[in-house]
Design a protein around this motif. Structure first.
Motif, mmCIF file in Angstrom:
data_model
loop_
_atom_site.group_PDB
_atom_site.id
_atom_site.type_symbol
_atom_site.label_atom_id
_atom_site.label_comp_id
_atom_site.label_asym_id
_atom_site.label_seq_id
_atom_site.Cartn_x
_atom_site.Cartn_y
_atom_site.Cartn_z
ATOM 1 N N ASN A 62 50.975 42.703 39.250
ATOM 2 C CA ASN A 62 51.955 42.683 40.335
ATOM 3 C C ASN A 62 52.250 41.240 40.730
ATOM 4 N N LEU A 63 53.498 40.971 41.055
ATOM 5 C CA LEU A 63 53.917 39.619 41.403
ATOM 6 C C LEU A 63 54.279 39.553 42.882
ATOM 7 N N ASN A 64 53.595 38.663 43.604
ATOM 8 C CA ASN A 64 53.897 38.413 45.011
ATOM 9 C C ASN A 64 54.509 37.024 45.142
ATOM 10 N N GLY A 65 55.416 36.876 46.089
ATOM 11 C CA GLY A 65 56.052 35.579 46.281
ATOM 12 C C GLY A 65 56.229 35.251 47.746
ATOM 13 N N SER A 66 56.311 33.944 48.040
ATOM 14 C CA SER A 66 56.534 33.518 49.419
ATOM 15 C C SER A 66 57.158 32.132 49.431
ATOM 16 N N ALA A 67 57.906 31.869 50.479
ATOM 17 C CA ALA A 67 58.499 30.545 50.679
ATOM 18 C C ALA A 67 58.632 30.305 52.171
ATOM 19 N N ILE A 68 58.190 29.132 52.609
ATOM 20 C CA ILE A 68 58.370 28.722 53.999
ATOM 21 C C ILE A 68 59.648 27.900 54.080
ATOM 22 N N ILE A 69 60.535 28.310 54.962
ATOM 23 C CA ILE A 69 61.826 27.633 55.087
ATOM 24 C C ILE A 69 61.921 27.077 56.500
ATOM 25 N N ALA A 70 61.882 25.777 56.623
ATOM 26 C CA ALA A 70 61.992 25.159 57.952
ATOM 27 C C ALA A 70 63.219 24.269 57.972
ATOM 28 N N THR A 71 63.052 23.001 57.611
ATOM 29 C CA THR A 71 64.194 22.088 57.661
ATOM 30 C C THR A 71 65.189 22.321 56.529
ATOM 31 N N TRP A 72 64.859 23.161 55.565
ATOM 32 C CA TRP A 72 65.805 23.363 54.462
ATOM 33 C C TRP A 72 67.003 24.192 54.882
ATOM 34 N N GLY A 73 66.844 25.107 55.814
ATOM 35 C CA GLY A 73 67.994 25.735 56.426
ATOM 36 C C GLY A 73 68.532 26.974 55.742
ATOM 37 N N PRO A 74 69.631 27.529 56.304
ATOM 38 C CA PRO A 74 70.162 28.811 55.828
ATOM 39 C C PRO A 74 70.707 28.768 54.407
ATOM 40 N N GLY A 75 71.241 27.627 53.981
ATOM 41 C CA GLY A 75 71.740 27.541 52.608
ATOM 42 C C GLY A 75 70.631 27.729 51.594
ATOM 43 N N TYR A 76 69.478 27.143 51.877
ATOM 44 C CA TYR A 76 68.331 27.293 50.978
ATOM 45 C C TYR A 76 67.809 28.725 51.024
ATOM 46 N N HIS A 77 67.841 29.337 52.192
ATOM 47 C CA HIS A 77 67.424 30.737 52.339
ATOM 48 C C HIS A 77 68.291 31.630 51.441
ATOM 49 N N LYS A 78 69.585 31.418 51.502
ATOM 50 C CA LYS A 78 70.518 32.181 50.663
ATOM 51 C C LYS A 78 70.227 31.944 49.182
ATOM 52 N N PHE A 79 70.026 30.689 48.822
ATOM 53 C CA PHE A 79 69.737 30.340 47.433
ATOM 54 C C PHE A 79 68.479 31.054 46.935
ATOM 55 N N LEU A 80 67.426 31.070 47.757
ATOM 56 C CA LEU A 80 66.180 31.710 47.342
ATOM 57 C C LEU A 80 66.370 33.207 47.109
ATOM 58 N N CYS A 81 67.107 33.854 47.991
ATOM 59 C CA CYS A 81 67.341 35.292 47.813
ATOM 60 C C CYS A 81 68.087 35.561 46.508
ATOM 61 N N GLU A 82 69.055 34.728 46.203
ATOM 62 C CA GLU A 82 69.799 34.896 44.954
ATOM 63 C C GLU A 82 68.915 34.593 43.748
ATOM 64 N N PHE A 83 68.031 33.621 43.884
ATOM 65 C CA PHE A 83 67.108 33.310 42.791
ATOM 66 C C PHE A 83 66.141 34.469 42.564
ATOM 67 N N ILE A 84 65.671 35.073 43.637
ATOM 68 C CA ILE A 84 64.764 36.221 43.510
ATOM 69 C C ILE A 84 65.468 37.371 42.803
ATOM 70 N N ASP A 85 66.757 37.553 43.084
ATOM 71 C CA ASP A 85 67.537 38.569 42.372
ATOM 72 C C ASP A 85 67.529 38.305 40.868
ATOM 73 N N VAL A 86 67.771 37.053 40.507
ATOM 74 C CA VAL A 86 67.809 36.679 39.088
ATOM 75 C C VAL A 86 66.433 36.856 38.451
ATOM 76 N N LEU A 87 65.392 36.452 39.166
ATOM 77 C CA LEU A 87 64.031 36.589 38.646
ATOM 78 C C LEU A 87 63.698 38.055 38.392
ATOM 79 N N ALA A 88 64.075 38.921 39.319
ATOM 80 C CA ALA A 88 63.819 40.353 39.148
ATOM 81 C C ALA A 88 64.541 40.893 37.918
#
Length: 392
Positions: A62-88
């Protein structure tokens, strides 16, 4: 202030992830997305930008993932979600996400931005009221020294009056453009400017590059500023400092600009020890010893726990066991005790000065060796020695 994004494979799908297959997929994605992979047996750290990590942990298929997003902001949050889609998709699995913002489910960027703005407003007000000097700081290895009437954040040191004006006039939207590295959905001029500022203020030591990674970082910084200017010819950039960076890169002398790493900073060391050193120092680990060096100065610090059967030993007994050389150094600060020998080594090839000492707090010792070439740096060595402390 942070948002944390968690996700894990949906075990109901009965699809197991294998390490070999995961590495193959990650290596392919690294070429497409230009990120670094730091793997060990079960944990994989993906670094998309300096200090912007996505962590993956492989446990029993099983694969678990996590990312702390502070100063990187909403654009990075969006990017990570899209990357997780691609990874899946590449792994042929489904992920279940725990996203406080709900963006992973809704993909509503307007709502995501509003959440980040509200968090920023709440956090800014709290820091101002509590006089917390750190608006945010994510680097686990070091941090800047607080200065009076200022607030620390990766892109700049904010004056207290600037923050007060933002709060009183509700300029939070404008503040976000200068606080979040990736404030908008796309990589626009603010993303490139802010990534350049992050590298300039937090990563650049204002010295000529000493190894290839430093040179690559400087080149990336300059490319970011250039891209920001191409996207918006009138965007405000630190033009004088950019020119100074170019001069330093080419080996010329230049005026030193603003940046935490051209100040004295606090380096964290294993065992909850820390030391104050100029930010230009390079750090490396040699087994149980942390080594800092810059030009003609080297600091070595080792962390030792006193064995149970020797815990009655005093700092004087430890000091007496050392070879007596040169001038004795004594210092105490609360329950921190410092002892050492300061002496000159007339080496035929490179003569140098040395402070060989020990710092004791409770049942723990820091074994310290500081060497330097110029006599005028002796006060610096003594100040460095007495800056070594251990958290209680």
């Amino acid at each position: 202030m942070e948002l944390v994004l968690y996700f894990k494979t949906d075990v109901r799908r009965k699809k197991e992830v294998r390490r070999k297959g995961l590495l193959k997929v990650l290596n392919a994605l690294a070429k497409e997305y230009d990120f670094r992979i730091y793997p060990n047996e079960t944990v994989f750290a993906l670094e998309f930008f300096p200090s912007a990590y996505l962590y993956l942990e492989l446990l029993e298929g099983n694969l678990n993932g996590s990312a702390i997003i502070a100063t990187w902001g909403p654009g990075y949050h969006k990017f990570l979600c899209e990357f997780i889609d691609v990874l899946a998709k590449r792994l042929k699995v489904s992920f279940l996400a725990d996203d406080e913002s709900k963006y992973f489910e809704t993909r509503d960027f307007g709502k995501l931005t509003a959440i980040y703005l509200q968090k920023l407003e709440n956090h800014l007000k709290a820091c101002y009221e509590e006089k917390n000097p750190f608006l945010v700081w994510e680097n686990p290895d070091w941090y800047p020294l607080p200065l009076p009437n200022t607030f620390i954040a990766p892109l700049k040191r904010w004056d207290v009056e600037e923050v007060r004006t933002v709060i009183e006039n509700r300029f939070f939207n404008k503040f976000a453009l200068n606080f979040y590295i990736w404030p908008h959905a796309e990589k626009d001029e603010y993303f490139f400017r802010n990534l350049g500022l992050y590298l300039l203020r937090t990563e650049f030591p204002w010295v000529e590059p000493r190894f290839s990674e430093e040179e690559s970082m400087i080149i990336l910084m300059l490319e970011c500023f250039q891209k920001a200017r191409e996207l918006n010819p009138v965007i405000e950039l630190p033009d004088a400092e950019i020119e100074a960076v170019k001069m330093i890169l080419s080996g010329e002398e230049a005026a030193i600009g603003q940046g935490y790493r051209n100040e004295t900073i606090v380096y964290r060391i294993s065992g909850d020890w820390s030391v104050k050193l100029p930010g230009e120092f390079i750090r490396r680990q040699e087994e149980d010893t942390t080594v800092f060096w810059s030009d003609q100065r080297i600091v070595r610090i080792g962390d030792v726990e006193i064995p149970q059967e020797m815990r009655d030993i005093s700092i004087e007994e430890i000091d007496d066991a050392q070879e007596a050389r040169g001038e004795k150094v004594y210092y105490e600060a609360g329950d921190l005790e410092y002892r050492g020998n300061l002496f000159y080594v007339p080496d035929e090839e490179i003569p140098y000065y040395c402070l060989d000492g020990v710092v004791k707090r409770g049942n723990y010792l820091a074994l310290v060796v500081i060497t330097w070439l110029e006599e005028e740096d002796t006060d610096w060595a003594l100040n460095t020695f007495t800056s070594i402390i251990k958290k209680q």
